[in-house]
Write a protein that holds these residues in place. Structure first.
Motif, PDB file in Angstrom:
ATOM      1  N   TYR A 283       5.417  25.414 -11.268  1.00  0.00           N
ATOM      2  CA  TYR A 283       4.280  24.304 -10.756  1.00  0.00           C
ATOM      3  C   TYR A 283       3.700  24.259  -9.539  1.00  0.00           C
ATOM      4  O   TYR A 283       5.365  23.874  -9.066  1.00  0.00           O
ATOM      5  N   PRO A 284       3.146  23.246  -9.419  1.00  0.00           N
ATOM      6  CA  PRO A 284       3.314  22.972  -8.322  1.00  0.00           C
ATOM      7  C   PRO A 284       3.060  22.060  -7.785  1.00  0.00           C
ATOM      8  O   PRO A 284       3.638  21.111  -8.561  1.00  0.00           O
ATOM      9  N   THR A 285       4.151  21.785  -6.941  1.00  0.00           N
ATOM     10  CA  THR A 285       5.431  20.352  -6.417  1.00  0.00           C
ATOM     11  C   THR A 285       4.211  19.762  -5.931  1.00  0.00           C
ATOM     12  O   THR A 285       4.600  18.658  -5.561  1.00  0.00           O
ATOM     13  N   ASN A 286       3.895  19.854  -4.660  1.00  0.00           N
ATOM     14  CA  ASN A 286       2.658  19.017  -3.412  1.00  0.00           C
ATOM     15  C   ASN A 286       1.597  19.145  -4.083  1.00  0.00           C
ATOM     16  O   ASN A 286       0.707  19.599  -4.807  1.00  0.00           O
TER      17      ASN A 286
ATOM     18  N   ALA B 208       4.189  22.546 -16.648  1.00  0.00           N
ATOM     19  CA  ALA B 208       4.647  23.557 -16.261  1.00  0.00           C
ATOM     20  C   ALA B 208       5.881  23.481 -18.017  1.00  0.00           C
ATOM     21  O   ALA B 208       5.623  24.115 -18.369  1.00  0.00           O
ATOM     22  N   VAL B 209       6.544  21.829 -18.267  1.00  0.00           N
ATOM     23  CA  VAL B 209       7.335  21.054 -19.651  1.00  0.00           C
ATOM     24  C   VAL B 209       6.975  22.378 -20.792  1.00  0.00           C
ATOM     25  O   VAL B 209       7.622  23.373 -21.721  1.00  0.00           O
TER      26      VAL B 209
ATOM     27  N   THR C  61       0.940  -1.059   0.028  1.00  0.00           N
ATOM     28  CA  THR C  61      -0.093   0.175  -0.148  1.00  0.00           C
ATOM     29  C   THR C  61       0.992   0.736   0.109  1.00  0.00           C
ATOM     30  O   THR C  61       0.671   2.174  -0.884  1.00  0.00           O
ATOM     31  N   ALA C  62       1.502   1.407   0.878  1.00  0.00           N
ATOM     32  CA  ALA C  62       2.677   2.663   1.160  1.00  0.00           C
ATOM     33  C   ALA C  62       3.617   2.724  -0.499  1.00  0.00           C
ATOM     34  O   ALA C  62       3.445   3.279  -1.051  1.00  0.00           O
ATOM     35  N   THR C  63       3.664   1.225  -1.140  1.00  0.00           N
ATOM     36  CA  THR C  63       4.209   1.796  -2.642  1.00  0.00           C
ATOM     37  C   THR C  63       3.456   2.065  -3.471  1.00  0.00           C
ATOM     38  O   THR C  63       4.370   3.018  -4.009  1.00  0.00           O
ATOM     39  N   PHE C  64       2.216   1.855  -3.573  1.00  0.00           N
ATOM     40  CA  PHE C  64       1.720   1.893  -4.539  1.00  0.00           C
ATOM     41  C   PHE C  64       1.138   3.958  -4.133  1.00  0.00           C
ATOM     42  O   PHE C  64       0.918   4.635  -5.363  1.00  0.00           O
ATOM     43  N   VAL C  65       1.581   4.045  -2.895  1.00  0.00           N
ATOM     44  CA  VAL C  65       0.773   5.112  -2.550  1.00  0.00           C
ATOM     45  C   VAL C  65       1.978   6.205  -2.906  1.00  0.00           C
ATOM     46  O   VAL C  65       1.456   7.261  -4.162  1.00  0.00           O
ATOM     47  N   GLY C  66       2.819   6.408  -3.034  1.00  0.00           N
ATOM     48  CA  GLY C  66       4.151   6.473  -3.055  1.00  0.00           C
ATOM     49  C   GLY C  66       4.000   6.851  -4.731  1.00  0.00           C
ATOM     50  O   GLY C  66       4.747   7.598  -5.052  1.00  0.00           O
ATOM     51  N   VAL C  67       4.056   6.007  -5.800  1.00  0.00           N
ATOM     52  CA  VAL C  67       4.254   5.645  -6.726  1.00  0.00           C
ATOM     53  C   VAL C  67       3.268   6.507  -7.460  1.00  0.00           C
ATOM     54  O   VAL C  67       3.433   7.848  -8.421  1.00  0.00           O
ATOM     55  N   LYS C  68       1.750   6.668  -7.098  1.00  0.00           N
ATOM     56  CA  LYS C  68       0.956   7.037  -7.344  1.00  0.00           C
ATOM     57  C   LYS C  68       1.151   9.338  -7.006  1.00  0.00           C
ATOM     58  O   LYS C  68       1.214   9.856  -8.062  1.00  0.00           O
ATOM     59  N   ARG C  69       2.097   9.222  -6.021  1.00  0.00           N
ATOM     60  CA  ARG C  69       2.049  10.965  -5.785  1.00  0.00           C
ATOM     61  C   ARG C  69       3.419  10.995  -7.071  1.00  0.00           C
ATOM     62  O   ARG C  69       3.382  12.358  -7.163  1.00  0.00           O
ATOM     63  N   TYR C  70       4.084  10.438  -6.943  1.00  0.00           N
ATOM     64  CA  TYR C  70       5.338  10.074  -7.857  1.00  0.00           C
ATOM     65  C   TYR C  70       4.571  10.661  -9.320  1.00  0.00           C
ATOM     66  O   TYR C  70       4.954  11.723 -10.005  1.00  0.00           O
ATOM     67  N   VAL C  71       3.576  10.366  -9.254  1.00  0.00           N
ATOM     68  CA  VAL C  71       3.146   9.983 -11.213  1.00  0.00           C
ATOM     69  C   VAL C  71       2.584  11.199 -11.828  1.00  0.00           C
ATOM     70  O   VAL C  71       2.499  12.269 -11.979  1.00  0.00           O
ATOM     71  N   SER C  72       1.590  11.977 -10.602  1.00  0.00           N
ATOM     72  CA  SER C  72       1.150  13.266 -10.619  1.00  0.00           C
ATOM     73  C   SER C  72       2.315  14.456 -10.285  1.00  0.00           C
ATOM     74  O   SER C  72       1.784  15.298 -10.431  1.00  0.00           O
ATOM     75  N   ARG C  73       2.763  14.488  -9.420  1.00  0.00           N
ATOM     76  CA  ARG C  73       3.973  14.862  -9.512  1.00  0.00           C
ATOM     77  C   ARG C  73       4.813  15.416 -10.885  1.00  0.00           C
ATOM     78  O   ARG C  73       5.262  16.092 -11.605  1.00  0.00           O
ATOM     79  N   ALA C  74       4.900  14.009 -11.107  1.00  0.00           N
ATOM     80  CA  ALA C  74       6.054  14.072 -12.493  1.00  0.00           C
ATOM     81  C   ALA C  74       4.870  14.579 -13.887  1.00  0.00           C
ATOM     82  O   ALA C  74       5.607  15.466 -15.255  1.00  0.00           O
TER      83      ALA C  74
END
Length: 128
Positions: free
Chosen positions: A125-128, A37-38, A18-31
């Motif tokens: 661009y928003p990072t959080n 922004a690019v 679950t922690a891995t999926f949450v982290g990946v979702k956050r990373y994809v959203s930030r990317a």
């Protein structure tokens, strides 16, 4: 006792997944926000492309210096834009004006010994 131990092991494994999926979702959203922004920065550079002409090379939007899109009205680049609920390009609207530089700037520099100019665009661009 074996059932309790197996439940603890399963809870640990599922908690890690679950922690891995949450982290990946956050990373994809930030990317995704960074990619947006690019693309906005590319849009700003494309708007400046029309000023790359021999007759305006030394008197126009690409003379070396630092410029503000909003003040100069050189291009049709907006000061800020909301995409998918996030505000891009306007740090003040996001309450970040004391942290980030003015996001609507672009800088033109000459490179010694070169016949071209380097143009950089600041996009917040928003990072959080």
């Amino acid at each position: 006792m074996e059932v309790v131990v197996s439940l603890i092991i399963l809870a640990t494994v599922f908690g890690g997944l679950t922690a891995t999926f949450v982290g990946v979702k956050r990373y994809v959203s930030r990317a995704s926000r960074r990619l947006t922004a690019v693309n906005l920065g590319k849009e700003a550079l494309n708007a400046l492309y029309v000023h790359v002409r021999a007759d305006t090379w030394n008197a126009g939007a690409l003379v070396p210096g630092r410029y503000n899109f909003a003040a100069g009205a050189v291009t049709q680049v907006p000061n800020s834009i909301a995409i998918d609920g996030f505000t891009y390009g306007d740090a003040a609207a996001a309450g970040m004006d004391d942290v980030w530089p003015d996001p609507n700037n672009y800088t033109v520099r000459t490179i010694p010994g070169r016949e071209y100019r380097e143009v950089t665009v600041d996009v917040w661009y928003p990072t959080n």
